[in-house]
Design a protein around this motif. Structure first.
Motif, mmCIF file in Angstrom:
data_model
loop_
_atom_site.group_PDB
_atom_site.id
_atom_site.type_symbol
_atom_site.label_atom_id
_atom_site.label_comp_id
_atom_site.label_asym_id
_atom_site.label_seq_id
_atom_site.Cartn_x
_atom_site.Cartn_y
_atom_site.Cartn_z
ATOM 1 N N ASP A 387 -81.667 -47.694 -32.744
ATOM 2 C CA ASP A 387 -80.917 -46.535 -33.238
ATOM 3 C C ASP A 387 -81.768 -45.853 -34.304
ATOM 4 N N VAL A 388 -82.159 -44.621 -34.017
ATOM 5 C CA VAL A 388 -82.953 -43.833 -34.960
ATOM 6 C C VAL A 388 -82.029 -42.850 -35.664
ATOM 7 N N LYS A 389 -82.029 -42.871 -36.996
ATOM 8 C CA LYS A 389 -81.175 -41.978 -37.774
ATOM 9 C C LYS A 389 -82.028 -40.980 -38.550
ATOM 10 N N ASN A 390 -81.685 -39.713 -38.380
ATOM 11 C CA ASN A 390 -82.376 -38.630 -39.079
ATOM 12 C C ASN A 390 -81.334 -37.875 -39.885
ATOM 13 N N LEU A 391 -81.264 -38.148 -41.176
ATOM 14 C CA LEU A 391 -80.244 -37.571 -42.045
ATOM 15 C C LEU A 391 -80.929 -36.697 -43.092
ATOM 16 N N SER A 392 -80.318 -35.575 -43.394
ATOM 17 C CA SER A 392 -80.910 -34.733 -44.443
ATOM 18 C C SER A 392 -79.838 -33.874 -45.098
ATOM 19 N N GLY A 393 -80.103 -33.522 -46.344
ATOM 20 C CA GLY A 393 -79.285 -32.573 -47.093
ATOM 21 C C GLY A 393 -80.201 -31.650 -47.866
ATOM 22 N N ASN A 425 -84.767 -43.272 -40.667
ATOM 23 C CA ASN A 425 -84.736 -44.717 -40.502
ATOM 24 C C ASN A 425 -84.537 -45.112 -39.046
ATOM 25 N N PHE A 426 -84.878 -46.371 -38.742
ATOM 26 C CA PHE A 426 -84.432 -46.915 -37.464
ATOM 27 C C PHE A 426 -84.011 -48.365 -37.654
ATOM 28 N N PHE A 427 -83.106 -48.800 -36.795
ATOM 29 C CA PHE A 427 -82.630 -50.184 -36.747
ATOM 30 C C PHE A 427 -82.794 -50.667 -35.315
ATOM 31 N N ALA A 428 -83.438 -51.839 -35.138
ATOM 32 C CA ALA A 428 -83.725 -52.333 -33.794
ATOM 33 C C ALA A 428 -83.226 -53.757 -33.620
ATOM 34 N N ASN A 429 -82.577 -53.993 -32.482
ATOM 35 C CA ASN A 429 -82.274 -55.354 -32.030
ATOM 36 C C ASN A 429 -83.376 -55.789 -31.082
ATOM 37 N N LEU A 430 -84.002 -56.937 -31.364
ATOM 38 C CA LEU A 430 -85.076 -57.469 -30.537
ATOM 39 C C LEU A 430 -84.485 -58.499 -29.583
ATOM 40 N N LEU A 431 -84.694 -58.281 -28.274
ATOM 41 C CA LEU A 431 -84.065 -59.113 -27.251
ATOM 42 C C LEU A 431 -85.132 -59.814 -26.418
ATOM 43 N N GLY A 432 -84.843 -61.028 -26.002
ATOM 44 C CA GLY A 432 -85.738 -61.770 -25.130
ATOM 45 C C GLY A 432 -85.640 -61.305 -23.696
ATOM 46 N N GLY A 433 -86.436 -61.946 -22.837
ATOM 47 C CA GLY A 433 -86.480 -61.543 -21.436
ATOM 48 C C GLY A 433 -85.159 -61.692 -20.727
ATOM 49 N N THR A 434 -84.304 -62.607 -21.193
ATOM 50 C CA THR A 434 -82.989 -62.796 -20.554
ATOM 51 C C THR A 434 -81.881 -62.072 -21.304
ATOM 52 N N GLY A 435 -82.248 -61.255 -22.312
ATOM 53 C CA GLY A 435 -81.257 -60.462 -23.022
ATOM 54 C C GLY A 435 -80.711 -61.080 -24.277
ATOM 55 N N ASN A 445 -87.264 -45.166 -44.490
ATOM 56 C CA ASN A 445 -88.204 -44.149 -44.954
ATOM 57 C C ASN A 445 -87.414 -43.002 -45.589
ATOM 58 N N ASN A 446 -87.419 -42.968 -46.911
ATOM 59 C CA ASN A 446 -86.715 -41.932 -47.673
ATOM 60 C C ASN A 446 -87.717 -40.940 -48.219
ATOM 61 N N ASN A 447 -87.460 -39.650 -47.983
ATOM 62 C CA ASN A 447 -88.367 -38.591 -48.429
ATOM 63 C C ASN A 447 -87.612 -37.589 -49.286
ATOM 64 N N LEU A 448 -88.276 -37.091 -50.306
ATOM 65 C CA LEU A 448 -87.730 -36.040 -51.156
ATOM 66 C C LEU A 448 -88.766 -34.941 -51.274
ATOM 67 N N ASN A 449 -88.386 -33.734 -50.896
ATOM 68 C CA ASN A 449 -89.290 -32.588 -50.943
ATOM 69 C C ASN A 449 -88.657 -31.533 -51.843
ATOM 70 N N GLN A 450 -89.315 -31.198 -52.969
ATOM 71 C CA GLN A 450 -88.800 -30.214 -53.914
ATOM 72 C C GLN A 450 -89.854 -29.133 -54.149
ATOM 73 N N GLU A 451 -89.387 -27.896 -54.339
ATOM 74 C CA GLU A 451 -90.326 -26.846 -54.717
ATOM 75 C C GLU A 451 -89.612 -25.738 -55.497
ATOM 76 N N PHE A 452 -90.354 -25.179 -56.438
ATOM 77 C CA PHE A 452 -89.873 -24.042 -57.221
ATOM 78 C C PHE A 452 -90.916 -22.937 -57.116
ATOM 79 N N THR A 453 -90.445 -21.719 -56.836
ATOM 80 C CA THR A 453 -91.340 -20.585 -56.628
ATOM 81 C C THR A 453 -90.910 -19.410 -57.493
#
Length: 855
Positions: A387-393, A425-435, A445-453
């Protein structure tokens, strides 16, 4: 205020003189060459001894309509022969006219055109027309009558404009549905935008940048409802007034605005099998003050994908084959809320302020089955549910001030603060060959991007045929990225992986810029616009683990020149400029995106900017009801930022893609476009974008020695659209396009097609409408095929998108509005300065940047 009215009138008059095939003048076919205004250096109209004078007056208030435009046409040939603009008392004079039969057209923004027919002049005659009454064309909503339709595509001196408010099929969609139909642009099915084959573009929204665009162009476009877009402007040869960023060009998305007095409220919505939307927008204006308040929410769902990956990685001692299949769904919600205020201190001074908040919550769920083979023998098999989550405000706040002294002389100060919090972020369940569940993994991975112009601009006319523009700008930008990988067993708590997969990046980038631009029109109606811009970039880049990265400051001098001339109805434009492309946020981000561990991407915080030289030649002509444009271009890029892939050193069978400054790119191409106004209610358009690209750069051999590789070839694309309106409020639109595989250093990304059709019924009083649109309805899925190859590996990645869609839309308008004179508002900040990098095509979204607009 009067200066703005004069400028608007001049532009309208030039457009009128250049377009004789007007609906109200049947039979006036052919391309009329624009005539210079009397008294200007370019005035070459026939000289005679007759004269026409008159006064332009508002029919309801009895007041003069200052700076209205007046055009004179020869009744026999249908060509424009002269024109002028009324003064601040509404008076106009056309002198030195030859004897003949004429037709006079008077027009001004906010008023209905007024035509005076059957004017006969003799030599020496002075014809007094007295008061010419203009009536407003803005009424209460239930009284509006629309006759004909504006052109879907317009070409202006420095840009191509797509009138998106004429697109009825995209209602209920987002900005990507609109941009796919804009000539010169290509938008893939992930929402990544390129211009003439280059993704190094700048994207602005209402002339302003935003950190939401800096984080991801594709994500930002999904947050803009299609039915709120008025126009899309594509600028391929920016002048020195623009930020130097964006080697491929500039895209400016203009949303719908309201400058009328009173109160109104618009409700728009739509529901479909893959997405729904609801928006509410209100405007209130009383006297000198105006307020806007709006918001919308959009949900996407039921978007399914299948993937099929086959790749081979080689070393000097072994070969590993990977076969992977995957299936998944994408869902998400988006919201945007805004509050705006503007106030006119006087006719010549105004202030504009606003705050906007945008949010997104996207989830991409994928199930992967991966098998590894050595020498054709299976060695391992595993499953992975991710599950890949892409959240932003994002918050944008601006305050802008404008002071107009006289026509074309103005001074402005603009400020902007923008902040984007991005969680990828992502969250992964790792499964064997039989499930069976064997472990769990997280990447935070948290990112903050700020700018003043802050910026200041000043322009002033020099005589009647020259314009001088100067300005200065400062941008203070900070990017923070904190990343780590966590591992856990089938149960229990997560713990940090201690193998270098945790860290933090702090990237401070401050830019100081100044520019000078000069425009000159000769007596023979040549127009030249030249300028120079200098930008100096100060960088402080460091990681928590390694300290200062040693990325040096740099300065760049950016010249530009544009010229145009109309010869026998054909407009010729030449442009040359240099552009700089700074790396984008995710291109710098050192976090390894391993949501799919066989296809890993990673940024490079030590990237340097790339420099591009652009040349273009444009030809356009109107032949009766057909507008034709052909533009030939060449683009030369050194130190190009390109994606380079190679086998992973630590993960067997995996391919890692990084960004490097090792590319050299040469592109030559042509853009063709034709728009036919079959009737006043039906437009048909055809476009083609064809270019030849050559990329070269360094990669590694099997023994890890460096080698130079080159990839070259043609990239075709094109499409057609039909837009029609009928009686009783009915309208229909169709679009279809095919876009060729894009060239990369080590291969090609997949070609694809896209088509849509829509129908709309509007009520007689224009207060509500219902629509139905369908896209890609003839096929169940699209196949996007991406191929990469090098001495170290081969990769074929097929992505199957199930995006057959249908949606029902509605719109409701409430309120009562009255007309007011057009007002010019304070300018906003435009940061045209970070490289777009797109997405990885199947894993986590890769934030990018883009955009641009004159500053």
């Amino acid at each position: 205020m009067k200066g703005i009215r004069l400028l608007n009138s001049a532009m309208l008059l030039i457009a009128t003189l250049a377009t004789p095939a007007l609906a109200q003048f049947p039979g006036m076919g052919g391309a009329a060459q624009p005539k210079a205004l009397p008294g200007t250096a370019g005035d070459q109209s026939p000289k005679g001894s007759a004269k026409i004078t008159g006064f332009i007056v508002d029919s309801t208030q009895g007041k003069p309509v200052d700076y209205a435009s007046v055009a004179l046409y020869d009744r026999t040939s249908g060509k424009a022969v002269d024109g002028t603009i009324a003064d601040d008392k509404g008076k106009f004079t056309l002198s030195k006219l030859v004897a003949g039969n004429y037709r006079l057209l008077v027009s001004f923004v906010g008023y209905r055109n007024q035509t005076i027919d059957n004017l006969t002049l003799t030599n020496g005659q002075s014809l007094e027309l007295g008061n010419i009454l203009l009536s407003t064309n803005v009424k209460q909503l239930n009284e509006v009558t629309v006759v004909g339709q504006a052109a879907v595509i317009e070409e202006k001196v420095d840009r191509l404009v797509y009138n998106a408010d004429k697109d009825i099929a995209a209602k209920g969609g987002d900005a990507t549905d609109i941009l796919r139909k804009v000539p010169l642009l290509t938008v893939d099915l992930d929402g990544n935008v390129s211009l003439r084959g280059s993704s190094n573009i700048r994207v602005l929204i209402n002339n302003k940048p935003s950190t939401i665009v800096a984080s991801s162009v594709a994500d930002a476009l999904k947050q803009i409802p299609a039915d709120q877009i008025k126009t899309v402007e594509v600028i391929t040869s920016p002048s020195a007034k623009y930020d130097a960023e964006g080697s491929g060009g500039i895209i400016n998305i203009i949303t719908k605005k309201n400058s009328l007095q009173g109160l109104n409220l618009n409700v728009d919505g739509g529901v479909g099998n893959r997405g729904s939307q609801l928006s509410l927008n209100g405007n209130y204006r009383k006297g000198k003050a105006g307020f806007t308040l709006g918001g919308f929410g959009r949900a996407m769902y039921n978007v399914k994908t299948l993937t099929d990956l086959q790749q081979t990685s080689r070393t000097t001692t072994s070969t590993t084959q990977t076969r992977q299949t995957g299936s998944g769904t994408t869902s998400g919600s988006f919201g945007q809320y805004r509050l705006g205020f503007d106030y006119d201190f006087t006719e010549k001074q105004s202030i504009t302020a606003g705050v906007k908040y945008s949010a997104q919550n996207m989830v991409n769920s994928q199930d992967y089955l991966t098998q590894l083979f050595t020498g054709g023998t299976p060695t391992s098999s595993s499953r992975r549910d991710v599950d890949v989550k892409n959240l932003s405000g994002t918050v944008d706040m601006n305050v802008d001030y404008l002071h107009t002294f006289k026509p074309q002389q103005e001074f402005s100060i603009s400020t902007l603060y923008s902040r984007n919090d991005l969680t990828n972020n992502f969250f992964a369940n790792l499964l064997g060959g039989t499930g069976e569940l064997t472990g769990r993994q997280q990447n935070l991975n948290n990112n903050l991007n700020q700018e003043f112009t802050i910026q200041s601009d000043y322009q002033t006319p020099i005589q009647k045929n020259q314009l001088l523009e100067v300005g200065a700008k400062g941008i203070m930008r900070r990017v923070d990225s904190d990343y780590r990988y966590l591992l856990a067993g089938p149960t229990g708590e997560f713990s940090t992986i201690n193998n270098g997969t945790a860290g933090a990046l702090t990237y401070n980038q401050n830019i100081a810029a100044t520019y000078l631009s000069y425009t000159y029109t000769t007596k023979s109606r040549y127009t030249f616009k030249g300028g120079m811009r200098y930008e100096h970039t100060f960088i402080d880049a460091r990681t928590r683990e390694g300290g200062n990265l040693g990325v040096a400051d740099y300065g760049v001098l950016v010249p530009s020149i544009n010229a145009s001339k109309t010869v026998k109805g054909t407009t010729i434009k030449l442009g040359a400029n240099r552009r700089i492309q700074r790396p984008g946020l995710q291109q710098l981000n050192p976090n390894q995106n391993a949501a799919n561990p066989q296809v890993i991407t990673q940024g490079n915080p030590q990237l340097r900017p790339e420099l591009t030289d652009n040349l273009e030649l444009g030809l356009s002509r109107t032949i009766k009801k057909t507008f034709i444009n052909a533009t030939f271009f060449a683009r030369f890029t050194d130190n190009a930022i390109v994606q380079v892939s190679q086998p992973s050193d630590s993960l067997k069978g995996a391919i890692v893609t990084r960004f490097e400054n090792i590319g050299r790119q040469r592109t030559y191409g042509v853009n063709l476009f034709a728009n036919v106004a079959a009737t006043s209610k039906i437009n048909i358009g055809v476009f083609a974008n064809i270019f030849y690209a050559s990329l070269s750069g360094q990669t590694l051999n099997l023994d890890r020695t460096s080698t130079t590789i080159t990839n070259e070839g043609f990239v075709p694309g094109g499409g057609t659209f039909v837009n029609a309106t009928f009686k009783n409020g009915w309208g229909v639109q169709g679009f279809g396009g095919l876009f060729g595989a894009q060239l990369q250093l080590q291969g090609r990304s997949g070609a694809f097609g896209f088509y849509t059709i829509g129908v709309r019924k509007e009520s007689a009083n224009k207060k509500y409408s219902l629509g139905l649109a369908a896209e890609n309805f003839l096929s169940n899925r699209f196949n996007i095929r991406n191929t990469l190859t090098s001495p170290q590996f081969d990769q074929v990645n097929n992505v199957y998108l199930y995006n057959r869609g249908i949606r029902l839309t509605f719109s409701l308008k409430l309120g009562k509005m009255t007309a007011e004179a057009p007002r010019k508002k304070a300018k906003g900040v435009n940061n045209d300065d970070v490289k777009s990098d797109g997405t990885d095509g199947g894993g986590q979204q890769q934030p990018a940047t883009g955009g641009g607009r004159p500053r």
